[in-house]
Write an enzyme that holds these catalytic residues in place. Structure first.
Site, mmCIF file in Angstrom:
data_model
loop_
_atom_site.group_PDB
_atom_site.id
_atom_site.type_symbol
_atom_site.label_atom_id
_atom_site.label_comp_id
_atom_site.label_asym_id
_atom_site.label_seq_id
_atom_site.Cartn_x
_atom_site.Cartn_y
_atom_site.Cartn_z
ATOM 1 C CE LYS A 13 -4.380 8.038 -57.277
ATOM 2 N NZ LYS A 13 -4.847 7.945 -58.758
ATOM 3 N NE ARG A 88 1.713 7.995 -58.739
ATOM 4 C CZ ARG A 88 0.775 8.930 -58.482
ATOM 5 N NH1 ARG A 88 1.024 9.489 -57.335
ATOM 6 N NH2 ARG A 88 -0.055 9.298 -59.397
ATOM 7 N NE ARG A 127 -6.544 15.701 -63.012
ATOM 8 C CZ ARG A 127 -5.963 14.628 -62.398
ATOM 9 N NH1 ARG A 127 -6.199 14.100 -61.055
ATOM 10 N NH2 ARG A 127 -4.844 13.932 -62.802
ATOM 11 N NE ARG A 160 -2.137 17.189 -62.181
ATOM 12 C CZ ARG A 160 -2.276 16.068 -61.511
ATOM 13 N NH1 ARG A 160 -3.319 16.174 -60.501
ATOM 14 N NH2 ARG A 160 -1.352 15.087 -61.606
ATOM 15 N NE ARG A 171 0.045 11.430 -64.604
ATOM 16 C CZ ARG A 171 -0.989 12.086 -63.988
ATOM 17 N NH1 ARG A 171 -1.580 13.114 -64.939
ATOM 18 N NH2 ARG A 171 -1.242 12.310 -62.781
#
Ligand code: ADP
Ligand code: AMP
Length: 214
Positions: A13, A88, A127, A160, A171
């Site tokens: 996203k 969300r 990531r 992260r 998540r």
């Protein structure tokens, strides 16, 4: 043009929202980035948000909705925006709809970047994020020019905390329980468009541009 991006954590996203914002000259608004900036600045909001984020949980709507409404009320949003990571939950979507309709406005597009869970863990563990300017990289699919260093601002890249595999599993569960219902919600609103997010980034972007119009 008012757009929301939907999709699992790590679906791409943010990657796509940044490019769309650039092409259509609208602000890219990421609630995750806003929370991370607050954590970095040591604000009260940041302290509260961090306790949820570190566990892979959603920050409560009571802390999130007003923050977003305030942001989209700012002058740079008058010609539209792209929301990345908001809404969300169904209550967040309802709050957004009400705030817009009170001004005689409505969302134009909900773009769902579809990536199966099997691909998500690899996306998230690879990531790398810039803690200074928010740019996102991937060690295999979007590597920075110099390993571990942000191309844009030269800061050292980080993994992260919430991208660690044990948090990613949480998540994903939270996504399926609380966020995925928005796909039906925006289908009923007649603005949902789904793109295949397993394709390479250029192809995903081209598919989204086709939906939004040149
Ligand atoms: P989200 O904002 O949905 O959490 P990101 O845009 O940060 O996801 O993307 C998650 C990771 O996957 C990042 O490291 C990014 O560089 C990488 N990525 C994004 N889109 C693709 C793609 N189409 N193919 C491969 N990797 C991708
Ligand atoms: P993101 O950068 O979009 O992956 O968001 C990182 C984390 O910030 C999420 O896992 C949540 O804990 C929190 N967060 C971001 N946006 C929202 C939202 N709209 N509602 C609740 N929590 C959010």
């Amino acid at each position: 043009m008012k757009i929301v991006m939907l999709g699992a954590p790590g679906a791409g996203k943010g990657t796509q929202a940044e490019r769309i914002a650039d092409k259509y000259q609208i602000p890219h608004i990421s609630t995750g980035d806003i929370f991370r900036a607050n954590i970095k600045a040591g604000t009260e909001l940041g302290k509260k948000a961090k306790s949820y984020m570190d566990q892979g949980l959603l920050v409560p709507d009571s802390l999130t909705v007003d923050l977003l409404m305030d942001r989209i009320g700012q002058a740079d949003c008058k010609d539209g925006y792209i929301l990345d990571g908001f809404p969300r939950t169904i209550p967040q979507a309802e709050s957004l709809k009400k705030a817009l309709s009170d001004k005689g406005e409505a969302l134009d597009f909900a773009v769902n970047v579809d990536v199966p869970d099997e691909n998500i863990v690899a996306r998230m563990s690879g990531r790398r994020a810039c803690p200074k300017c928010g740019a996102t990289y991937h060690i295999a699919y979007a590597a920075p020019k110099k390993e571990g260093v942000c191309d844009k601002c030269g800061a050292e890249l980080i993994l992260r905390d919430d991208d660690k595999p044990e948090t990613v599993a949480n998540r994903l569960k939270v996504y399926h329980d609380q966020t995925q219902p928005l796909i039906d919600y925006y289908t009923k609103e007649n603005i949902l468009h789904t793109v295949d997010g397993t394709q390479d980034m250029e192809k995903v972007f081209a598919d989204i541009v086709k939906i939004l119009g040149a």
